[in-house]
Scaffold this motif. Structure first.
Motif, PDB file in Angstrom:
ATOM      1  N   ALA A   1      23.861   0.646   4.702  1.00 41.78           N
ATOM      2  CA  ALA A   1      23.754   2.037   5.136  1.00 41.78           C
ATOM      3  C   ALA A   1      24.897   2.306   6.101  1.00 41.78           C
ATOM      4  N   ASP A   2      25.262   3.569   6.242  1.00 41.16           N
ATOM      5  CA  ASP A   2      26.317   3.914   7.185  1.00 41.16           C
ATOM      6  C   ASP A   2      25.892   5.141   7.989  1.00 41.16           C
ATOM      7  N   ALA A   3      26.811   5.722   8.687  1.00 41.37           N
ATOM      8  CA  ALA A   3      26.494   6.841   9.575  1.00 41.37           C
ATOM      9  C   ALA A   3      26.796   8.184   8.921  1.00 41.37           C
ATOM     10  N   ARG A   4      26.713   8.257   7.604  1.00 45.77           N
ATOM     11  CA  ARG A   4      27.035   9.505   6.911  1.00 45.77           C
ATOM     12  C   ARG A   4      26.145  10.655   7.382  1.00 45.77           C
ATOM     13  N   ASP A   5      26.688  11.849   7.312  1.00 47.24           N
ATOM     14  CA  ASP A   5      25.949  13.027   7.760  1.00 47.24           C
ATOM     15  C   ASP A   5      25.024  13.581   6.680  1.00 47.24           C
ATOM     16  N   PHE A   6      25.330  13.304   5.414  1.00 50.79           N
ATOM     17  CA  PHE A   6      24.543  13.803   4.302  1.00 50.79           C
ATOM     18  C   PHE A   6      24.256  12.665   3.327  1.00 50.79           C
ATOM     19  N   PRO A   7      23.274  12.822   2.444  1.00 48.45           N
ATOM     20  CA  PRO A   7      22.966  11.744   1.495  1.00 48.45           C
ATOM     21  C   PRO A   7      24.135  11.396   0.574  1.00 48.45           C
ATOM     22  N   TRP A   8      25.007  12.349   0.334  1.00 46.37           N
ATOM     23  CA  TRP A   8      26.169  12.111  -0.512  1.00 46.37           C
ATOM     24  C   TRP A   8      27.388  11.796   0.362  1.00 46.37           C
ATOM     25  N   ASP A   9      28.440  11.285  -0.251  1.00 45.74           N
ATOM     26  CA  ASP A   9      29.648  11.001   0.519  1.00 45.74           C
ATOM     27  C   ASP A   9      30.600  12.192   0.442  1.00 45.74           C
ATOM     28  N   GLU A  10      31.667  12.114   1.207  1.00 49.87           N
ATOM     29  CA  GLU A  10      32.610  13.233   1.273  1.00 49.87           C
ATOM     30  C   GLU A  10      33.303  13.476  -0.070  1.00 49.87           C
TER      31      GLU A  10
ATOM     32  N   ARG B   1       0.838  -1.182   0.000  1.00 55.38           N
ATOM     33  CA  ARG B   1       0.000   0.000   0.000  1.00 55.38           C
ATOM     34  C   ARG B   1       0.882   1.244   0.000  1.00 55.38           C
ATOM     35  N   VAL B   2       0.282   2.365  -0.309  1.00 51.30           N
ATOM     36  CA  VAL B   2       1.003   3.630  -0.362  1.00 51.30           C
ATOM     37  C   VAL B   2       0.740   4.397   0.928  1.00 51.30           C
ATOM     38  N   ARG B   3       1.794   4.900   1.533  1.00 51.46           N
ATOM     39  CA  ARG B   3       1.671   5.783   2.695  1.00 51.46           C
ATOM     40  C   ARG B   3       2.910   6.663   2.748  1.00 51.46           C
ATOM     41  N   LEU B   4       2.922   7.601   3.688  1.00 50.16           N
ATOM     42  CA  LEU B   4       4.130   8.363   3.942  1.00 50.16           C
ATOM     43  C   LEU B   4       5.172   7.441   4.570  1.00 50.16           C
ATOM     44  N   PRO B   5       6.451   7.696   4.340  1.00 52.66           N
ATOM     45  CA  PRO B   5       7.467   6.881   5.018  1.00 52.66           C
ATOM     46  C   PRO B   5       7.561   7.252   6.491  1.00 52.66           C
ATOM     47  N   THR B   6       8.010   6.310   7.293  1.00 60.77           N
ATOM     48  CA  THR B   6       8.341   6.618   8.683  1.00 60.77           C
ATOM     49  C   THR B   6       9.770   7.149   8.728  1.00 60.77           C
ATOM     50  N   GLU B   7      10.140   7.726   9.855  1.00 60.37           N
ATOM     51  CA  GLU B   7      11.498   8.246   9.983  1.00 60.37           C
ATOM     52  C   GLU B   7      12.551   7.159   9.824  1.00 60.37           C
ATOM     53  N   LEU B   8      12.336   5.989  10.394  1.00 65.49           N
ATOM     54  CA  LEU B   8      13.329   4.921  10.281  1.00 65.49           C
ATOM     55  C   LEU B   8      13.505   4.497   8.828  1.00 65.49           C
ATOM     56  N   GLU B   9      12.425   4.392   8.089  1.00 65.25           N
ATOM     57  CA  GLU B   9      12.516   4.026   6.673  1.00 65.25           C
ATOM     58  C   GLU B   9      13.238   5.104   5.884  1.00 65.25           C
ATOM     59  N   TRP B  10      12.866   6.343   6.136  1.00 67.80           N
ATOM     60  CA  TRP B  10      13.487   7.463   5.428  1.00 67.80           C
ATOM     61  C   TRP B  10      14.975   7.539   5.753  1.00 67.80           C
ATOM     62  N   GLU B  11      15.324   7.339   7.015  1.00 74.76           N
ATOM     63  CA  GLU B  11      16.724   7.452   7.421  1.00 74.76           C
ATOM     64  C   GLU B  11      17.563   6.327   6.817  1.00 74.76           C
ATOM     65  N   ARG B  12      16.994   5.143   6.663  1.00 78.57           N
ATOM     66  CA  ARG B  12      17.724   4.069   5.984  1.00 78.57           C
ATOM     67  C   ARG B  12      18.027   4.470   4.546  1.00 78.57           C
ATOM     68  N   ALA B  13      17.080   5.126   3.893  1.00 78.34           N
ATOM     69  CA  ALA B  13      17.290   5.553   2.508  1.00 78.34           C
ATOM     70  C   ALA B  13      18.302   6.689   2.418  1.00 78.34           C
ATOM     71  N   VAL B  14      18.205   7.661   3.316  1.00 77.35           N
ATOM     72  CA  VAL B  14      19.063   8.835   3.205  1.00 77.35           C
ATOM     73  C   VAL B  14      20.506   8.508   3.569  1.00 77.35           C
ATOM     74  N   ARG B  15      20.730   7.489   4.382  1.00 75.66           N
ATOM     75  CA  ARG B  15      22.087   7.103   4.761  1.00 75.66           C
ATOM     76  C   ARG B  15      22.642   5.974   3.883  1.00 75.66           C
ATOM     77  N   ALA B  16      21.960   5.627   2.821  1.00 73.62           N
ATOM     78  CA  ALA B  16      22.360   4.478   2.007  1.00 73.62           C
ATOM     79  C   ALA B  16      23.716   4.691   1.348  1.00 73.62           C
ATOM     80  N   LYS B  17      24.566   3.715   1.510  1.00 73.81           N
ATOM     81  CA  LYS B  17      25.824   3.650   0.772  1.00 73.81           C
ATOM     82  C   LYS B  17      25.625   2.805  -0.476  1.00 73.81           C
ATOM     83  N   SER B  18      24.744   1.827  -0.354  1.00 72.50           N
ATOM     84  CA  SER B  18      24.355   0.961  -1.464  1.00 72.50           C
ATOM     85  C   SER B  18      23.009   0.360  -1.098  1.00 72.50           C
ATOM     86  N   LEU B  19      22.461  -0.452  -1.986  1.00 73.79           N
ATOM     87  CA  LEU B  19      21.188  -1.091  -1.689  1.00 73.79           C
ATOM     88  C   LEU B  19      21.293  -1.986  -0.467  1.00 73.79           C
ATOM     89  N   GLN B  20      22.444  -2.593  -0.271  1.00 75.66           N
ATOM     90  CA  GLN B  20      22.619  -3.542   0.821  1.00 75.66           C
ATOM     91  C   GLN B  20      23.159  -2.911   2.103  1.00 75.66           C
TER      92      GLN B  20
END
Length: 320
Positions: free
Chosen positions: A184-193, A163-182
């Motif tokens: 995530a890391d503790a990066r401060d921004f969606p992009w790397d340094e 179903r379609v809904r708004l993302p939760t914070e945990l879901e969104w944070e997994r996406a925004v910190r993604a290094k790859s599909l598999q």
């Protein structure tokens, strides 16, 4: 080629622009939604997420896409709105909220104007920009409507139970910190340094250092490693949960189920506002960091707040 689609349904996907397509069909079974694997931790202070996959909108919901909801009578279809959303539309708790919580945020938009987004005629002149001026209630009603529009696509993609809904914070944070599909890391921004050193902050996100002074078309700035756009800057994104402060151990306590706030019947909840993430064109670069959390009451709206949507399976729907 989307020419075979009915005209209105061709406008509701998170992106129909071919240049924005960077993932494979397996990762994007419904065009415009990118697979996010939510296994593992999103940050050192968070518990592991359940092992599941969701699909997050590649872009923020645009004016054109939201316009399809408006034109299809979404504001008049009560079945798309939860009880609090209907009450907000009718002004049922305005006076109570004004005296108990402070109702200044309601003033710019009277009840008679709650059948359209804020400054809608002006927004429609920029169809590729993110829709703004929508309350949390409106964002959730749009998600409910979009789920109905995408039903044939979900069935064809083998996602009939999603179903379609708004993302939760945990879901969104997994996406925004993604290094790859598999991973995530503790990066401060969606992009790397490396990207920051090559491109520089002015070219990475629509925040105040970019000096645009307004929202920008979705997909204008570089995506994160999964191909998701505007996770930092452009407009803040409504989340499908309340914002609660960190506990004594420093871990953020997040309510992943947006239960009714119950402003009706003379009751004003002591619960906090709804969470927003990502920063906006008005934010400093620091406020666009992955971990920054803010909140607004669900009826609030302005030209810095928008949203994106997610496709989630039943097991990804947090319990109440």
């Amino acid at each position: 080629d989307l020419a075979w689609l009915p005209r209105r349904r061709a406008q509701v996907r998170p992106s129909d622009d071919e240049p924005l397509r960077t993932s494979t069909p397996t990762e994007e079974p419904v065009p415009g939604f990118v697979r996010i694997t939510t296994r593992g931790k999103t940050s050192p202070t968070e518990p592991p997420l359940p092992a599941t996959d969701i699909f997050l909108g590649r872009t923020l919901v645009t004016v054109q896409q939201y316009g399809a909801f408006v034109d299809d009578g979404g504001y008049a279809d009560d079945s798309l709105w939860d009880g609090d959303g209907l009450a907000w539309r009718m002004g049922a708790f305005d006076a109570l909220a004004a005296t108990t919580l402070g109702g200044a945020a309601m003033a710019p938009r009277a009840v008679a104007l709650r059948h359209l987004p804020w400054r809608w005629a002006e927004q429609r002149t920029a169809p590729t920009h993110p829709v703004v001026g929508v309350s949390w209630y409106e964002a959730r009603a749009y998600a409910a409507w979009l789920g109905l529009q995408l039903r044939p696509d979900l069935v064809n993609a083998g996602l009939s139970h999603h179903r379609v809904r708004l993302p939760t914070e945990l879901e969104w944070e997994r996406a925004v910190r993604a290094k790859s599909l598999q991973q995530a890391d503790a990066r401060d921004f969606p992009w790397d340094e490396e990207a920051r050193s090559v491109i520089g902050p002015v070219g990475l996100a629509n925040v105040d250092v970019a000096r645009l002074g307004h929202s920008s078309a979705v997909g204008l700035f570089p995506p994160n490693p999964l191909g998701l756009f505007d996770l930092a800057g452009n407009v803040w994104e409504w989340m499908d949960n309340f914002l609660l402060p960190a506990d004594a151990a420093g871990a953020a306590r997040r309510i992943e189920s947006a239960a009714p706030i119950r402003y009706l019947g003379g009751q004003i909840s002591a619960q906090p506002g709804m969470a927003l993430r990502g920063g906006s064109w008005q934010s400093s670069l620091d406020d666009a960091r992955c971990g920054v959390r803010v909140s607004h009451m669900p009826w609030e709206h302005d030209d810095t707040i928008g949203f994106r949507v997610a496709l989630v399976p039943p097991q990804a729907t947090p319990p109440a």
